[in-house]
Scaffold this motif. Structure first.
Motif, PDB file in Angstrom:
ATOM      1  N   PRO A 111       0.820  -1.223   0.000  1.00  0.00           N
ATOM      2  CA  PRO A 111       0.000   0.000   0.000  1.00  0.00           C
ATOM      3  C   PRO A 111       0.853   1.272   0.000  1.00  0.00           C
ATOM      4  O   PRO A 111       1.985   1.267   0.474  1.00  0.00           O
ATOM      5  N   ASP A 112       0.292   2.331  -0.509  1.00  0.00           N
ATOM      6  CA  ASP A 112       0.946   3.640  -0.478  1.00  0.00           C
ATOM      7  C   ASP A 112       1.206   4.009   0.981  1.00  0.00           C
ATOM      8  O   ASP A 112       0.316   3.921   1.824  1.00  0.00           O
ATOM      9  N   ARG A 114       1.714   6.774   2.693  1.00  0.00           N
ATOM     10  CA  ARG A 114       0.915   7.823   3.363  1.00  0.00           C
ATOM     11  C   ARG A 114      -0.506   7.369   3.638  1.00  0.00           C
ATOM     12  O   ARG A 114      -1.088   7.679   4.671  1.00  0.00           O
ATOM     13  N   GLU A 115      -1.022   6.600   2.691  1.00  0.00           N
ATOM     14  CA  GLU A 115      -2.386   6.099   2.890  1.00  0.00           C
ATOM     15  C   GLU A 115      -2.419   5.091   4.040  1.00  0.00           C
ATOM     16  O   GLU A 115      -3.324   5.083   4.863  1.00  0.00           O
ATOM     17  N   LEU A 116      -1.347   4.260   4.069  1.00  0.00           N
ATOM     18  CA  LEU A 116      -1.258   3.232   5.106  1.00  0.00           C
ATOM     19  C   LEU A 116      -1.313   3.837   6.505  1.00  0.00           C
ATOM     20  O   LEU A 116      -2.014   3.342   7.385  1.00  0.00           O
ATOM     21  N   SER A 118      -2.326   6.862   7.299  1.00  0.00           N
ATOM     22  CA  SER A 118      -3.202   8.040   7.416  1.00  0.00           C
ATOM     23  C   SER A 118      -4.068   8.023   8.670  1.00  0.00           C
ATOM     24  O   SER A 118      -4.177   9.035   9.359  1.00  0.00           O
ATOM     25  N   GLU A 119      -4.654   6.886   8.994  1.00  0.00           N
ATOM     26  CA  GLU A 119      -5.587   6.944  10.126  1.00  0.00           C
ATOM     27  C   GLU A 119      -4.882   7.024  11.472  1.00  0.00           C
ATOM     28  O   GLU A 119      -5.460   7.501  12.447  1.00  0.00           O
TER      29      GLU A 119
ATOM     30  N   LYS B 361      -9.429   0.767   8.893  1.00  0.00           N
ATOM     31  CA  LYS B 361      -9.082   0.156   7.606  1.00  0.00           C
ATOM     32  C   LYS B 361      -8.488  -1.227   7.822  1.00  0.00           C
ATOM     33  O   LYS B 361      -7.770  -1.461   8.787  1.00  0.00           O
TER      34      LYS B 361
END
Lengths: 199, 620
Positions: A111-112, A114-116, A118-119, B361
């Motif tokens: 996964p990217d 930053r996306e990984l 992010s939360e 997620k």
């Protein structure tokens, strides 16, 4: 005083080594330490984590939400360990990925970054470091875990310092490996931690 | 591990619970120790293996737990202190002699360690082996941390020798795999040669002798119940003016202690190290002082049932709380939240529990996988292909216990059953009676020796039909590379040939292949699938962890890479071979050079028909 640390990564990355180093450094400081090693089924390549508890406690299991530091040697595993995080948790992530076979088997990519993260960056204090180049500079790719402990010292969360950690390293390694790990620790300590937009 | 032998009472070592047990073996002056490796007990054997010669302890990895227990028993009745240890399900295997030596009793102190696994981190069940002590009517000792693991073990030997009874020593994963500072005590000198006295009938379990021994055992247990009170094993801790009395043991005590300290609860704690028989005098005194009793223990209501019985049979008025009235669960390990919620439901403590972070997620899972270079991956890949080539309809795969259990996972899906050591073959015997499908069994070398031979004899004798793949990687890999009877150590251990065993039993089709040689392995498997009756293929190739350590020391690991000009992106390597060293980036398949160990199996045309996987050139 009570400080709880989770070291998370992939089997073979030096997760237990990093946990032991923090523990032995805390022992040098005269603290009580309880470390827990849970070995799963796989010798290599599976998720691995150890818990280090420093202070006046007996149980090796960290209560929910009371982790002070997550030392994530692998990004996905760092985020996975955040399930045990709470309002007082800092997270230090090595941005070097180890691709899980569950992705490649399905033709998927890692996964990217930053996306990984992010939360967790929205809700926790998250810091990043690129530990592998520093470990290689110190002389051995396997010193990644020592670089990470050095970087963790910068955060001022752990009740240990450079001196106690070097003493712990001395107890653990031969002269040759000590030199490499001493350098790795110092590189970790000196290197500027990265913010999200820098990764 | 040499530091475990240092004779420096008062100094401290940072030890894993299992290493502390090994130090306890040294301090207790144990002469003979034996085991069959099993997590969470394995590190005890690893430590003893390294220090055995220097310490004078006669230690061995035995073929299985039953044999290991009989070895320890023999040493004990020869007057030597002996120790046998295993994971909880190992005691099922050893339970036959275990139940009988309770009756015969022992001479030199004998301790049996069972490492239980609440929450099943690495096990097939979470049986509470404290029940085995009750079942056999022998004493049971439970430590809570590495210090106690060492000190209580020494005490267990004293108790065993004083009363002439074997003692069950029960740890759990959180005790065996907990690391703390441990203060050392003096080392008792080890006797090297025992003396066997011919004692008419004492060690012969004929009914005529057993009836008398039964009574003697009850007398011993009664004596222990009334005479073992406060001391090293059991203690009372008071906090403030107690409103409740808590009875607890093992890891549950650690958590209770943390909850009580942190929240300033007014309780008295009876911390028991001896949990069978219940140290009756001490418990009765505790019941007299504390009207309301809470029993906190992991898994079965073992202590709780005993305490409730004692309250009722002595006509006391105590109110007892625990699992039987639903304040605590009877499964999975405890943690801070479970214990504080349980105590809150009884004491109305209003202990604040924090909320933990919830991830919204889904993360890519990282289940346990076969290592890069693992020969089992090649064997599973070849078997799946052979089955396809031979158009075998709906084969049933009976798997067994070891690293190769992971063949259950994608992409191999070669595991329909996996129950207990050796069951791949016992179940194959049964399936061949029950269904017409082709049956394929997988068993490791160590598991074959442990309990795979009797079912093979059964197959020849009773005419079962199955293909047995013995996955021989020359080690007991999953528990940390312990030796087994298939491996020789010159001058120390003899070597047993799996092929000779199979042939001597009467198996006609016995072949040996190197799984790295996919072509020969495939052809041999297709031949085997044409056989009638039972056939055996020994797939022999050194465990990748051992191989990598050897090659790394020689600087001889040469990783592979994908030549992108030749790669057609057919995805066969990632989808069907699924080595963890593969990854996909920018739509291209590549190999992580730090994970690849250069086994080269993926470069074979059976995995990459386009010959796109090549030895990595510097800079490629």
């Amino acid at each position: 005083m009570e400080v709880n640390v989770i070291v998370a990564g992939v089997g073979g990355q030096g997760v237990v080594t990093a946990g032991t180093l923090i523990s032995q450094s805390a022992l040098v400081k005269g603290h009580n330490v309880v470390m827990s090693e849970i070995h799963g089924l796989a010798q290599r390549g599976g998720s691995v984590s150890v818990e280090v508890r420093i202070g006046n406690i007996r149980s090796p299991i960290i209560p929910k939400g009371e982790t002070d530091l997550i030392l994530g040697i692998e990004p996905i595993e760092a985020v996975r360990a955040a399930e045990n995080a709470g309002e007082r948790t800092d997270v230090l992530i090595n941005i070097g990925p180890v691709e899980p076979v569950s992705l490649s088997m399905r033709g998927k990519e890692y996964p990217d970054m930053r996306e990984l993260v992010s939360e967790i960056v929205d809700r926790l204090d998250v810091h990043f470091i690129d530990a592998l180049p520093l470990a290689l500079e110190a002389g051995d790719a396997r010193a990644v875990s020592t670089v990470m402990v050095g970087a963790a010292l910068q955060l001022g969360i752990l009740p240990i310092d450079e001196e106690s950690t070097l003493e712990a390293l001395k107890k653990r390694f031969s002269e040759r490996l000590y030199t490499i790990n001493e350098k790795a620790l110092k590189l970790g300590m000196k290197n500027v931690l990265l913010a999200l937009h820098e990764i | 591990m040499k530091e475990l032998l240092q004779d420096s009472p008062g100094s401290k070592l940072f030890l894993l619970g299992n290493e502390a047990v090994a130090r306890g073996v040294v301090e207790a002056g144990v002469s003979v120790a034996a085991t069959y490796p099993g997590t969470p007990s394995s590190e005890v054997g690893d430590a003893l293996y390294q220090i055995a010669r220097e310490s004078g302890i006669n230690f061995e990895f035995s073929v299985n737990e039953k044999v290991a227990l009989e070895i320890a028993f023999a040493a004990s009745i020869s007057g030597l202190r002996s120790f046998v240890f295993m994971k909880h399900v190992g005691l099922n295997v050893a339970s036959d002699p275990f139940m009988s030596i309770a009756y015969t009793g022992v001479k030199g102190g004998m301790v049996i360690m069972s490492a239980d696994d609440p929450s099943m981190f690495s096990s097939q069940n979470e049986q509470d082996n404290r029940n085995f002590a009750q079942f056999a009517h022998i004493p049971l000792i439970e430590p809570s941390n590495p210090q106690e693991a060492k000190d209580f073990l020494v005490e267990a030997f004293e108790l065993s020798e004083n009363e002439g009874v074997p003692v069950l020593f029960r740890t759990t994963t959180r005790v065996s795999h907990q690391r703390t500072n441990v203060e050392l005590s003096p080392i008792r000198k080890t006797k090297t040669v025992g003396q066997f006295e011919h004692n008419s009938g004492k060690y012969v379990s004929l009914p005529v002798n057993a009836r008398g021994l039964r009574k003697k055992l009850e007398d011993k247990m009664f004596r222990i119940a009334v005479s073992y009170g406060k001391g090293v094993l059991n203690r009372v801790e008071n906090n403030g003016t107690p409103e409740y009395g808590i009875i607890t043991s093992g890891e549950a005590y650690n958590i209770v202690s943390d909850v009580v300290q942190r929240n300033g609860l007014k309780v008295s704690i009876l911390k028991l190290g001896l949990t069978n028989p219940l140290p009756r005098t001490m418990v009765e005194e505790f019941l007299d002082v504390n009207e309301k009793i809470i029993v906190v223990e992991e898994l079965d209501p073992f202590l709780e049932a005993k305490v409730r019985s004692l309250v009722q049979s002595t006509e006391r008025k105590n109110k007892v709380y625990g699992k039987l009235d639903d304040h605590f669960p009877s499964m999975y390990e405890f943690n801070y939240e479970v214990v504080s919620e349980g105590l809150d439901s009884i004491m109305h403590t209003n202990i604040p529990t924090k909320v933990s972070f919830e991830l919204t997620k889904e993360l890519p899972p990282r289940p346990p996988v076969l290592c890069p270079g693992c020969p089992h991956r090649a064997t599973y890949y070849a078997m799946k292909r052979a089955v396809k080539m031979m158009k075998v309809k709906d084969p049933i795969y009976a798997s067994d216990i070891g690293c190769y259990s992971l063949g259950f996972y994608e992409p191999f899906n070669e595991g329909d059953t996996m129950i207990s050591m050796g069951s791949s073959e016992g179940i194959a015997n049964g399936l061949s009676k029950a269904v017409d499908n082709q049956i394929i069994s997988f068993i490791g070398d160590s598991t074959f020796f442990h309990s795979g031979i009797p079912p093979l004899i059964n197959a020849v004798h009773n005419g079962a039909k199955y293909l047995l793949i013995v996955m021989d990687n020359g080690t007991t890999a999953m528990t940390g590379q312990q030796p087994n009877p298939g491996v020789s150590t010159p001058g120390v251990n003899g070597q047993v040939s799996i092929e000779s065993v199979a042939k001597s039993i009467g198996v006609n089709f016995v072949r040996t292949v190197d799984p790295y040689d996919l072509g020969t392995t495939l052809r041999t498997m297709t031949d085997a699938l044409k056989q009638d009756g039972v056939s055996v293929i020994v797939a022999r190739r050194e465990c990748a962890i051992l191989r990598d350590a050897r090659l790394r020391a020689q600087g001889e690991i040469h990783p592979y890479a994908v030549n992108q000009d030749k790669c057609s992106k057919c995805m066969n390597c990632v989808e069907n071979f699924a080595c963890p060293a593969f990854f996909i980036s920018d739509g291209k398949i590549d190999i992580n050079p730090t994970l690849c160990d250069g086994c080269g199996v993926c470069a074979e045309p059976y995995v990459c028909p386009f010959r796109a996987i090549e030895v990595r050139q510097n800079g490629s």
